[in-house]
Design an enzyme around this catalytic site. Structure first.
Site, PDB file in Angstrom:
ATOM      1  N   GLU A   1       6.378 -11.468  -0.402  1.00 49.47           N
ATOM      2  CA  GLU A   1       6.208 -12.909  -0.301  1.00 49.47           C
ATOM      3  C   GLU A   1       4.734 -13.268  -0.429  1.00 49.47           C
ATOM      4  O   GLU A   1       3.874 -12.562   0.092  1.00 49.47           O
ATOM      5  CB  GLU A   1       6.756 -13.388   1.058  1.00 49.47           C
ATOM      6  CG  GLU A   1       6.941 -14.894   1.119  1.00 49.47           C
ATOM      7  CD  GLU A   1       7.776 -15.316   2.334  1.00 49.47           C
ATOM      8  OE1 GLU A   1       8.801 -14.649   2.610  1.00 49.47           O
ATOM      9  OE2 GLU A   1       7.380 -16.290   2.996  1.00 49.47           O
TER      10      GLU A   1
ATOM     11  N   GLU B   1      11.241  -6.714  -0.221  1.00 48.25           N
ATOM     12  CA  GLU B   1      10.969  -8.100   0.117  1.00 48.25           C
ATOM     13  C   GLU B   1       9.475  -8.339   0.103  1.00 48.25           C
ATOM     14  O   GLU B   1       8.739  -7.807   0.934  1.00 48.25           O
ATOM     15  CB  GLU B   1      11.515  -8.415   1.509  1.00 48.25           C
ATOM     16  CG  GLU B   1      13.032  -8.445   1.554  1.00 48.25           C
ATOM     17  CD  GLU B   1      13.499  -8.935   2.902  1.00 48.25           C
ATOM     18  OE1 GLU B   1      13.358 -10.141   3.169  1.00 48.25           O
ATOM     19  OE2 GLU B   1      13.991  -8.100   3.695  1.00 48.25           O
TER      20      GLU B   1
ATOM     21  N   GLY C   1       0.822  -1.211   0.000  1.00 50.23           N
ATOM     22  CA  GLY C   1       0.000   0.000   0.000  1.00 50.23           C
ATOM     23  C   GLY C   1       0.843   1.242   0.000  1.00 50.23           C
ATOM     24  O   GLY C   1       2.065   1.180   0.165  1.00 50.23           O
TER      25      GLY C   1
ATOM     26  N   ASP D   1      -5.955   6.731  14.552  1.00 48.51           N
ATOM     27  CA  ASP D   1      -4.562   6.401  14.841  1.00 48.51           C
ATOM     28  C   ASP D   1      -4.081   5.157  14.104  1.00 48.51           C
ATOM     29  O   ASP D   1      -3.150   4.488  14.561  1.00 48.51           O
ATOM     30  CB  ASP D   1      -4.375   6.235  16.350  1.00 48.51           C
ATOM     31  CG  ASP D   1      -4.590   7.555  17.063  1.00 48.51           C
ATOM     32  OD1 ASP D   1      -4.043   8.566  16.593  1.00 48.51           O
ATOM     33  OD2 ASP D   1      -5.306   7.575  18.077  1.00 48.51           O
TER      34      ASP D   1
END
Lengths: 214, 214
Positions: free
Chosen positions: A118, A116, A49, A87
């Site tokens: 996966e 990285e 994201g 928050d």
DNA sequence: GCAAAAGTGTTTCCGGTACACCCATGG
DNA sequence: CCATGGGTGTACCGGAAACACTTTTGC
């Protein structure tokens, strides 16, 4: 930009998070990435994201992020829910639009990227950064709903497949077993498959008929 | 706030828009307001909406905006979809989270506010400012889905009502007629109503039984 | 007795679910 | 002939939809 308020308040800003699915070995997998060192959750697993650029829609941001981070092209994309808890990001006020994405199952279209990343099975998802476990839960529910109520299965399958393979995908998505006769009756009655009148021989059992989505 | 990018780009900001429904004279109405003079669409009708404050969620913003603009308390609220087209607000990059809201049908809870607001029937919605016609269309679809799949009808009705009144509300929401016998059978079989064993006499016809939601 | 809305049952059809056995193949 | 997955049919149930007449009331 004229949106700053007179009172020096900065507004909430917008991100997009992708819950990107793919079938690997007939199991449902989700794409995760390691949050970078400079982030609030360094080293923890997270959904792919990021912030929307000023001249792109949320969908375009999802496309870009998946391409940048893992070289993935999405073949199905659907907005699910927008998370706006105050928050949810320790760095500031970030509202995130969550997307259900299906990545191509074509192995050639997956390149190794800088970050990285996966593919993990949905059964083995660890604790994720931010509120990403909650986002994943929401999107997974949507996928379960969609598998029997939209044509999303088309994007989870390879072009050619047997009915048993299709049933396996349904079962891994729903997380439960389905009666073979009922499954076939239902799928075939929907008139969404085309029988190629070919068979696939595999080992020592009866060959299976090959179908494609219409 | 640490969310400004190094390249001097300002991110998209977040607004919430409320599609606020209410039944008046057994017809489905939507709350609209006149866009103010200093806005990009002065004098045009628009949904009630505005920026999220830094310390409120999207739901809280919807509550605040409806209270500020029309003195309305919402009794049902549900996020529907987030609109992120680039030029949907001429002033800058605004992403809007759309909410389906039901206002209290209790007349005392509606006060006259500063801004010009008006309840219009869904059949008579004019051309709206921004992309608000599109937002309304989306939310209305959701309401039609919800009326038979959730308990939202509870929030559209007064406390006490007759089955005919309930059916009228379903019909105005769906925009089509429903068979009386099938409607009663379905509603009663769901075991969501309580028969108060009272009747309402009205004019020259047979009195109707009074129900409430459980 | 009539106008106006309230109230009431039966039949049909379809989709969902439960359930068990034979088929084709390679070794 | 056997092990393995491929392939098939029937019966039951519940929800959805079509469809018309009787009841209660005030005038």
């Amino acid at each position: 930009m004229k949106l700053k308020s007179k009172s020096n308040i900065v507004f909430a800003v917008v991100a997009a998070d992708a819950v990107c699915f793919r079938i690997i070995n007939e199991k449902l997998h989700v794409l995760l990435e390691k949050a970078p060192k400079y982030s609030p959750f360094p080293g923890e697993w997270a959904l792919v994201g990021g912030m929307l650029h000023p001249r792109e829609t949320a969908e375009e941001a999802v496309n870009r992020l998946l391409e940048e981070r893992a070289g993935i092209k999405s073949i199905y994309k659907e907005q699910v829910y927008t998370f706006s808890k105050i928050d949810r990001d320790p760095r500031g006020r970030v509202v995130s639009i969550a997307y259900l994405v299906v990545a191509s199952s074509n192995p050639q279209e997956l390149k190794k990227a800088d970050l990285e990343t996966e593919w993990m099975t949905v059964k083995s998802i660890p604790k994720l950064a931010y509120d990403h476990n909650e986002i994943l839960k929401n999107v997974l529910e949507k996928l379960k709903f969609n598998i029997f109520n939209t044509n999303i299965a088309k994007y989870l399958m390879r072009k050619e497949f047997t009915l048993s393979e299709l049933q396996n995908v349904y079962e891994t998505v729903l997380g439960k077993n389905i009666d073979k006769r009922n499954f076939r009756k239902k799928i075939l009655s929907q008139d969404i498959l085309k029988d190629l009148h070919k068979v696939r021989k595999e080992g020592v059992m009866r060959p299976a008929k090959i179908y494609i989505f219409k």
